[in-house]
Design a protein around this motif. Structure first.
Motif, PDB file in Angstrom:
ATOM      1  N   VAL A 105       0.930  -1.179   0.082  1.00  0.00           N
ATOM      2  CA  VAL A 105       0.011   0.167   0.011  1.00  0.00           C
ATOM      3  C   VAL A 105       0.904   1.303  -0.061  1.00  0.00           C
ATOM      4  N   THR A 127       1.024  -6.991  -5.647  1.00  0.00           N
ATOM      5  CA  THR A 127      -0.273  -5.965  -6.054  1.00  0.00           C
ATOM      6  C   THR A 127       0.222  -4.527  -5.154  1.00  0.00           C
ATOM      7  N   CYS A 129      -1.259  -1.007  -4.137  1.00  0.00           N
ATOM      8  CA  CYS A 129      -2.305  -0.160  -4.127  1.00  0.00           C
ATOM      9  C   CYS A 129      -1.859   1.158  -3.729  1.00  0.00           C
ATOM     10  N   THR A 133      -7.138   3.526  -5.213  1.00  0.00           N
ATOM     11  CA  THR A 133      -7.563   1.821  -5.136  1.00  0.00           C
ATOM     12  C   THR A 133      -8.839   2.110  -4.637  1.00  0.00           C
ATOM     13  N   LEU A 136      -9.949  -1.028  -0.776  1.00  0.00           N
ATOM     14  CA  LEU A 136      -8.608  -1.626  -0.481  1.00  0.00           C
ATOM     15  C   LEU A 136      -8.900  -2.953   0.468  1.00  0.00           C
TER      16      LEU A 136
END
Length: 248
Positions: A105, A127, A129, A133, A136
């Motif tokens: 994140v 991934t 974010c 996003t 979340l």
């Protein structure tokens, strides 16, 4: 190892004067590593200053050539310090990322983006974010390894975390009482399998990364016939100076 701090008053500094100062450090044979402390005041061109630091002395790993090298290979000479610190931390505790779903994140160049690249080199499925996003929690709660690097206090709550997941808190902010906190709420410790504290977690490991990069710069700039790779990715002795990961 000697360290010198060069303070340039923000009010009087310009991109040109700071670049000239960096040029003098680049030319100094007694200087092996240079780090420009970010963030800069808004009137200083970040891209210009980071590009002006000699790639061979860029121990923060933020020169465009070093960023590209770190993107291309896990064995790049200078890996951004926070990403390197996180990698050493995971190695120390025997946490393999191969084949695991890792969610990062935050996509800032200093932490989030470079950590995502490093995890990709370690064979994680990554991934990323960010503030745009959607849903979340639905994404983060699927992660076996969750890294948050936003600087938004208490962004990550227990509902964002998969039970038993490893949670790496890279964020740093101050709450309403002036206390230093991370991105992750303290209650997440009740859900996570392992979690880094703030302060005392990733911060000290970032310093370790900086010291290793500085040692690498010294060996390369002075033709020292000594390999640093064994130091760079060694497992730090458990129970040593840092308590960086708390297993639940």
């Amino acid at each position: 190892m000697q360290c010198r701090v060069h303070l340039v008053p923000a009010a009087s500094a310009t991109t040109e004067t700071l670049a000239a100062h960096i040029a003098s450090l680049n030319a100094c044979s007694s200087v092996d590593g240079i780090i420009a402390q970010l963030p800069f005041p808004s009137h200083i061109c970040r891209r210009t200053i980071l590009s002006d630091i000699s790639p061979s002395k860029d121990v923060d790993g933020m020169h465009p050539l070093n960023v590209a090298a770190a993107f291309d290979s896990a064995e790049a000479p200078f890996i951004p310090c926070t990403a390197l610190g996180v990698r050493i931390l995971l190695d120390q505790y025997g946490i393999s990322t191969a084949g695991k779903h890792a969610v990062v994140v935050g996509r800032g160049p200093i932490a989030g983006r470079s950590i995502a690249v490093a995890l990709g080199h370690s064979d994680a499925t990554v991934t990323i974010c960010h503030k745009q996003t959607q849903n979340l929690g639905a994404i983060t709660s699927s992660a076996e390894l969750l890294v948050s690097a936003t600087g938004c206090a208490s962004l990550i709550t227990p509902r964002h975390v998969r039970p038993g997941a490893v949670v790496i808190d890279v964020g740093a902010a101050f709450d309403a009482s002036g206390r230093l906190v991370g991105d992750v709420e303290s209650q997440v410790a009740e859900v996570a399998g392992a979690i880094t504290p703030v302060p005392g977690g990733v911060g000290p490991m970032t310093v370790v990364g900086l010291l290793l990069n500085t040692f690498t710069a010294y060996t390369r700039n002075n033709n020292v016939n000594r390999y640093v790779d064994s130091l760079r990715f060694c497992s730090l002795r458990r129970g040593g100076a840092f308590t960086s990961l708390q297993k639940q």
